[in-house]
Design a protein around this motif. Structure first.
Motif, short mmCIF file in Angstrom:
data_model
loop_
_atom_site.label_atom_id
_atom_site.label_comp_id
_atom_site.label_asym_id
_atom_site.label_seq_id
_atom_site.Cartn_x
_atom_site.Cartn_y
_atom_site.Cartn_z
N ALA A 153 -13.27 -6.61 -2.86
CA ALA A 153 -14.59 -6.18 -2.37
C ALA A 153 -14.68 -4.66 -2.38
O ALA A 153 -15.76 -4.09 -2.28
CB ALA A 153 -14.83 -6.70 -0.95
N TYR A 154 -13.51 -3.98 -2.47
CA TYR A 154 -13.54 -2.52 -2.49
C TYR A 154 -13.51 -2.04 -3.92
O TYR A 154 -12.49 -2.06 -4.58
CB TYR A 154 -12.32 -1.93 -1.77
N ALA A 197 -15.60 0.42 6.50
CA ALA A 197 -14.84 -0.11 5.37
C ALA A 197 -14.57 -1.59 5.58
O ALA A 197 -14.70 -2.41 4.65
CB ALA A 197 -13.54 0.67 5.22
N GLY A 198 -14.21 -1.93 6.81
CA GLY A 198 -13.98 -3.34 7.13
C GLY A 198 -15.24 -4.14 6.92
O GLY A 198 -15.22 -5.25 6.37
N ALA A 239 -17.70 -3.45 4.86
CA ALA A 239 -17.99 -3.58 3.43
C ALA A 239 -17.25 -4.79 2.85
O ALA A 239 -17.84 -5.61 2.14
CB ALA A 239 -17.55 -2.31 2.70
N HIS A 240 -16.01 -4.88 3.24
CA HIS A 240 -15.22 -6.00 2.74
C HIS A 240 -15.78 -7.33 3.24
O HIS A 240 -15.98 -8.28 2.49
CB HIS A 240 -13.77 -5.85 3.21
N GLY A 274 -1.64 -11.16 6.18
CA GLY A 274 -0.26 -11.31 5.75
C GLY A 274 -0.02 -10.47 4.50
O GLY A 274 -0.43 -9.31 4.46
N LYS A 279 -3.99 1.11 1.32
CA LYS A 279 -3.90 -0.11 0.51
C LYS A 279 -2.62 -0.90 0.72
O LYS A 279 -2.60 -2.11 0.65
CB LYS A 279 -3.98 0.23 -0.99
N LEU A 280 -1.54 -0.16 0.95
CA LEU A 280 -0.26 -0.84 0.99
C LEU A 280 0.06 -1.40 2.37
O LEU A 280 1.08 -2.04 2.56
CB LEU A 280 0.86 0.12 0.55
N PHE A 281 -0.82 -1.12 3.31
CA PHE A 281 -0.53 -1.57 4.66
C PHE A 281 -0.76 -3.07 4.81
O PHE A 281 -1.73 -3.63 4.32
CB PHE A 281 -1.40 -0.83 5.66
N THR A 282 0.14 -3.69 5.47
CA THR A 282 -0.03 -5.09 5.74
C THR A 282 0.73 -5.44 7.00
O THR A 282 1.74 -4.83 7.31
CB THR A 282 0.47 -5.94 4.55
N ARG A 323 -7.07 -1.41 6.28
CA ARG A 323 -6.56 -1.79 4.96
C ARG A 323 -7.34 -1.12 3.85
O ARG A 323 -6.83 -0.85 2.77
CB ARG A 323 -6.63 -3.31 4.79
N ALA A 324 -8.60 -0.87 4.14
CA ALA A 324 -9.44 -0.22 3.14
C ALA A 324 -8.94 1.19 2.88
O ALA A 324 -9.02 1.70 1.78
CB ALA A 324 -10.88 -0.18 3.61
N LYS A 325 -8.43 1.81 3.93
CA LYS A 325 -7.98 3.19 3.79
C LYS A 325 -6.55 3.25 3.29
O LYS A 325 -6.16 4.17 2.59
CB LYS A 325 -8.07 3.89 5.16
N LEU A 354 -2.05 -6.52 -3.28
CA LEU A 354 -1.30 -5.47 -3.97
C LEU A 354 0.21 -5.71 -3.86
O LEU A 354 0.96 -5.48 -4.80
CB LEU A 354 -1.68 -4.10 -3.41
N GLU A 355 0.61 -6.18 -2.69
CA GLU A 355 2.02 -6.47 -2.50
C GLU A 355 2.46 -7.62 -3.40
O GLU A 355 3.54 -7.60 -4.00
CB GLU A 355 2.23 -6.89 -1.04
N ASN A 404 -7.55 -8.08 -0.27
CA ASN A 404 -7.52 -8.11 1.18
C ASN A 404 -7.28 -9.51 1.71
O ASN A 404 -8.19 -10.33 1.76
CB ASN A 404 -8.86 -7.61 1.71
N TYR A 436 -8.80 -4.43 11.24
CA TYR A 436 -7.73 -4.66 10.27
C TYR A 436 -8.19 -4.35 8.86
O TYR A 436 -7.57 -3.60 8.12
CB TYR A 436 -7.23 -6.10 10.38
N HIS A 437 -9.34 -4.89 8.50
CA HIS A 437 -9.84 -4.65 7.16
C HIS A 437 -10.22 -3.19 6.97
O HIS A 437 -10.06 -2.63 5.88
CB HIS A 437 -11.04 -5.55 6.86
N GLY A 438 -10.70 -2.58 8.04
CA GLY A 438 -11.05 -1.17 7.98
C GLY A 438 -9.83 -0.34 7.63
O GLY A 438 -9.87 0.55 6.77
N GLN A 444 -19.08 -8.18 1.36
CA GLN A 444 -19.03 -8.49 -0.06
C GLN A 444 -18.53 -9.91 -0.30
O GLN A 444 -18.94 -10.57 -1.24
CB GLN A 444 -18.11 -7.51 -0.81
#
Lengths: 128, 756
Positions: free
Chosen positions: A92-93, B517-518, B520-521, A66, B620-623, B616-618, A70-71, A63, B612-614, B524
């Motif tokens: 963290a996930y 989810a956000g 959690a990230h 930008g 993965k490939l999103f950015t 992304r948690a769901k 993974l990318e 995470n 955003y992190h929330g 951590q």
């Protein structure tokens, strides 16, 4: 210097530098490892393009603002084929889905935060 | 001192009872002792002049003061005060008490309740000292009236009951008749018709045994009114007829008049419109004779309505116009309302809704300040509602319908009492019949002929009861059906409300899910540092000890600096985790609705990261690239942070969703997703912009986007409440604005302004 392993750590958290340097202070002192830090996926790619084949191991967070980890992983596995660098994802996930996605993209290993350095060191030793 | 009782009722009618319900049912009470008032005062003056002893004089003064309570309260008060002084001089305690009691009565009539109570209390005390139970009984009667006039009927009943007990014990039949009537009036006002009828029956029985035709006429009329109140119009009709007949016999015109007016109303309910018309006309004629404009107007109006029922609209309207003119000059709001709403009814039956509405509205305008609920008003509202509906004025129709429902609901509670009344009344009647029969058996030996008449009479009553039971059954069936339908509607409404609540809750939970989810990230990461820095510091300290032991102070010092730095890092990341948990709690907590000074930049930044992190948690490939441009000069503003945060979250989530959709559609190479958040300080506000370069919103959708349940997301993905809730939060709760600009395929920008 050929014995020294170069490890690229990618994380948007600046404090990872101090943490890694302290955790691996003995290994750094004895010249076993050498760390390079990048604070985003883009920065990591730039480094890899400029210093091809230098880093044998890449530890990347997933995470990040930008370009995500993974990318980055996808790009490394596509573009830097020979020799394939080892990429370990740190996130963290710790969920299974995340793990699968990373593995499918070619990740060599998967670690979760909070990071257990004992396990990390064991894994590094196994790379030899 | 019988006079008191009758005065109580007559005054109570004027002051309190008349302003209540009962617009067609003109309750009247015993008044016949009062008419001779002036004659009485003249003869009292003569007697006072002739009186020889002080006590006789004081008694006569009191009688005069009492007589004046009917037409001149101030005279009554000054005479009674005089009587008090004189009685004190000669130590005539009973006379003094009587004078105080009259003062209490006079002040009560005046509506000056404080001095009234003061004088009654003295009278009570004096009578107690003198152990004069008859006197005390009079004071109780006064208290009953005192409370009744203040609409405290429960208390008035307590004291009237004491009168009943006393009069029954001492066999004072004449007083007892009025005591029964008084207590019945109070029960009527409490809508306790069962008790009212119980005492009215007792009064009637007594009046019959005393062969008092006048009293019987009044009581029959009042009983008719009680039965009308419980919708037993068949029984009411018989009683009104009896009252009219007795009133004619005893020549009491006003009872006859009210008899006609009330029986006409009963015939309307019985749908016997010709008889309704005939009796209304009789009331008009008699009302004119007696100069009672209000009842002339309302009876004329009733006759007009009867004609309309018979489809004679031309005559009906003519007559109704007349009634409106008379009501206008008579000027009582109730009469104006009745004539206007009757005309409204006549127009409505002819489907002239526009005009009907005008009359109904005028009628309600007349009632504006009077806080009244009765069935007639309720049904007028539902008629008006129907007219609005016919005219396509649905909003007004709904409002009128609601008022009608409201009134019928408030009557329904009375209805329950009525039901109980009817059931127990049949029982009461049976008991009463038994009593009459027993008495009759005794008289059998004396007169056989009478028995025959009684059997016929009983037969009639039985027929009446059977008729009443049949009517009651039918009504009950209709009631059951209506209740059933109402219950169904209410259930549907409740379910709808529950669903709505659930949807709103699920929208909140959805946004919470996006956050967790956000979170959690976010949590951590600091934990990673806390754990590792503390662990490594331990190692460093061990190393430092080794260095110290080796005398290597330089090295030890450098390690100690590192440890200190680590401790700072631990603290820093610990605090970071703390802030995240607090933020999470704040979000899941029910909004306190409390506005507090909030740094809007920090709030936007916090929710941007979390959402955003929330996401992304769901996915993965999103950015996406995030761009923030916070205006540092934007001062803190007063908002409810949880709620504004929720609105931010919705806007961010939508922006991410939009760029993600576009990213999926286009090849990754050419498109660079961007979500930009910026704040600006305006003159009296702060503006927050959330812009994305996603697919944008079509013109068609822009107009609907803030509507509840509108969503373009696939089923199951969006509740369609996010933006609508956000809109409410920003505009309704904070008095700000939420607008959207967009070009389809290019961008969407949501702009919030919040007053500073």
């Amino acid at each position: 210097m050929s014995n020294t392993k170069k490890i690229l750590v990618v994380d948007d958290e600046q404090d990872v530098r101090i943490l890694f340097e302290q955790r691996f202070r003995k290994e750094i002192r004895s010249g076993l490892v050498n760390f390079v830090f990048a604070y985003s996926g883009e920065e990591a790619l730039r480094y890899l393009n400029q210093h091809e084949h230098e880093a044998v191991l890449i530890l990347s967070d997933i995470n990040m603002p930008g370009m995500s980890g993974l990318e980055l992983l996808k790009k490394i596995k596509q573009e830097h084929k020979e020799p394939p660098p080892v990429v370990m994802m740190i996130t963290a996930y710790g969920d299974n889905e995340n793990y699968q996605t990373a593995v499918n993209l070619g990740a060599d290993d998967f670690l979760t935060k909070p990071l257990d350095f004992t396990i990390l060191k064991e894994k590094l030793n196994l790379l030899n | 001192m019988d006079i008191n009782a009758y005065e109580i009722t007559s005054h109570t009618v004027k002051n309190t009872y008349m302003k209540h319900l009962l617009l067609t049912l003109a309750l009247i009470f015993f008044m016949f002792y009062i008419r001779a008032q002036n004659k009485k005062i003249d003869s009292l003056n003569n007697l006072i002049a002739l009186s020889k002893t002080d006590t006789a004089r004081i008694n006569l003064l009191n009688a005069k003061a009492n007589a004046y309570t009917e037409n001149s309260l101030d005279s009554s008060i000054s005479i009674a005060k005089m009587a008090v002084e004189k009685a004190k001089q000669v130590h005539y305690q009973k006379g003094e008490a009587a004078a105080y009691n009259i003062l209490g009565t006079a002040y009560t009539y005046k509506g000056s309740f404080e001095p009234a109570l003061y004088n009654y209390k003295i009278a009570e005390q004096l009578y107690r000292q003198a152990a004069d139970s008859e006197g005390l009984n009079k004071v109780y009667r006064g208290y009953g009236m005192y409370y009744g006039m203040q609409s405290k009927y429960d208390s008035s009943i307590v004291f009237f009951q004491k009168n009943v007990d006393y009069d029954e014990r001492n066999g004072r039949e004449k007083d007892l008749t009025s005591a029964y009537q008084n207590i019945a009036v109070s029960y009527t006002m409490l809508s306790n018709y069962k008790q009212a009828l119980f005492y009215q029956s007792k009064a009637l029985h007594l009046a019959e045994s005393r062969n008092d035709i006048t009293a019987q006429a009044y009581i029959n009329l009042n009983m008719g009114i009680s039965y009308s109140n419980v919708h037993d119009y068949a029984r009411a009709e018989a009683l009104y007829k009896k009252a009219i007949q007795l009133a004619q016999q005893a020549q009491i015109k006003n009872v006859e008049l009210y008899g006609y007016a009330n029986i006409s109303s009963a015939y309307e309910m019985l749908q016997r419109y010709q008889e309704m018309y005939d009796n209304a006309t009789k009331a008009v004629l008699l009302g004119r004779q007696l100069g009672d404009d209000a009842i002339v107007a309302s009876s004329l109006s009733r006759a007009a309505k009867a004609l309309a029922y018979q489809k004679n609209f031309k005559e009906a309207e003519k007559m109704s116009m007349q009634s409106i003119a008379i009501a206008d000059s008579a000027g009582t709001p109730m009469t104006v309302f009745q004539t206007m709403s009757d005309m409204g009814f006549i127009k409505k039956v002819q489907q002239q809704y526009q005009q009907a509405i005008q009359y109904y509205e005028k009628g309600f305008a007349a009632l504006k300040d009077a806080d009244m609920f009765d069935e007639q008003i309720g049904s007028a509202y539902s008629d008006l509602s129907a007219c609005y509906e016919q005219q396509g004025l649905y909003k007004k129709a709904l409002a009128a319908f609601k008022t009608a429902t409201h009134i019928s609901d408030s009557i329904r509670s009375r209805e329950n009492i009525r039901k109980a009344t009817e059931l127990s009344m049949n029982y009461d009647f049976a008991k009463k019949e038994q009593a009459i029969k027993a008495e009759q058996d005794k008289q059998n030996a004396i007169a056989h002929a009478r028995q025959l008449a009684l059997i016929i009479g009983l037969g009639c009553t039985v027929v009446l009861i059977i008729g009443a039971v049949v009517a009651y059954r039918n009504k009950q069936k209709a009631n059951v059906l209506l209740q059933h339908q109402k219950g169904k509607l209410e259930k549907t409404l409740t379910e709808l409300k529950a669903t709505q609540t659930q949807l709103i809750q699920s929208e909140k939970m959805a946004s919470l899910g996006e956050l967790t989810a956000g979170i959690a990230h976010e949590i951590q990461n600091p934990l990673n540092f806390v754990n590792n820095f503390s662990e490594v510091s331990q190692e460093l300290l061990e190393e430092m000890e080794e260095q110290i032991n080796a005398g290597n102070t330089q090295e030890a010092r450098s390690i100690s600096a590192e440890v200190r730095q680590n401790l700072q890092k631990i603290l820093h990341h610990g605090k970071r985790a703390d802030a995240i948990v607090k933020g999470m709690l704040q979000h899941s907590r029910k909004s306190t609705g409390q506005k507090e000074l909030t740094d809007i930049n920090a709030l936007a930044d916090e929710y941007l990261r979390l959402s955003y992190h929330g996401l992304r948690a769901k996915d993965k490939l999103f950015t996406t690239a995030l761009q923030t441009d916070f205006d540092k000069s934007a001062v803190k503003i007063n908002v409810v942070p949880q709620d504004v945060g929720r609105a931010f979250l919705n806007l961010f989530t939508n922006a991410f969703y939009a760029v993600r959709q576009k990213q999926k559609q286009l090849s990754t190479a050419s498109y660079e997703p961007l979500v930009a958040v910026s704040t600006r300080k305006l003159e009296n506000a702060v503006a927050i912009s959330v812009r994305d370069n996603g697919n944008g919103i079509s013109d068609e959708h822009v107009s609907k986007i803030f509507q509840p349940f509108f969503t373009t997301k696939p089923t199951g993905e969006g509740t369609g409440l996010g933006l609508s809730l956000s809109y409410d939060i920003i505009t309704k709760e904070h008095g700000g604005t939420l607008t959207v600009q967009s070009q389809e395929g290019e961008y969407a920008e949501f702009i919030i302004t919040l007053p500073a």
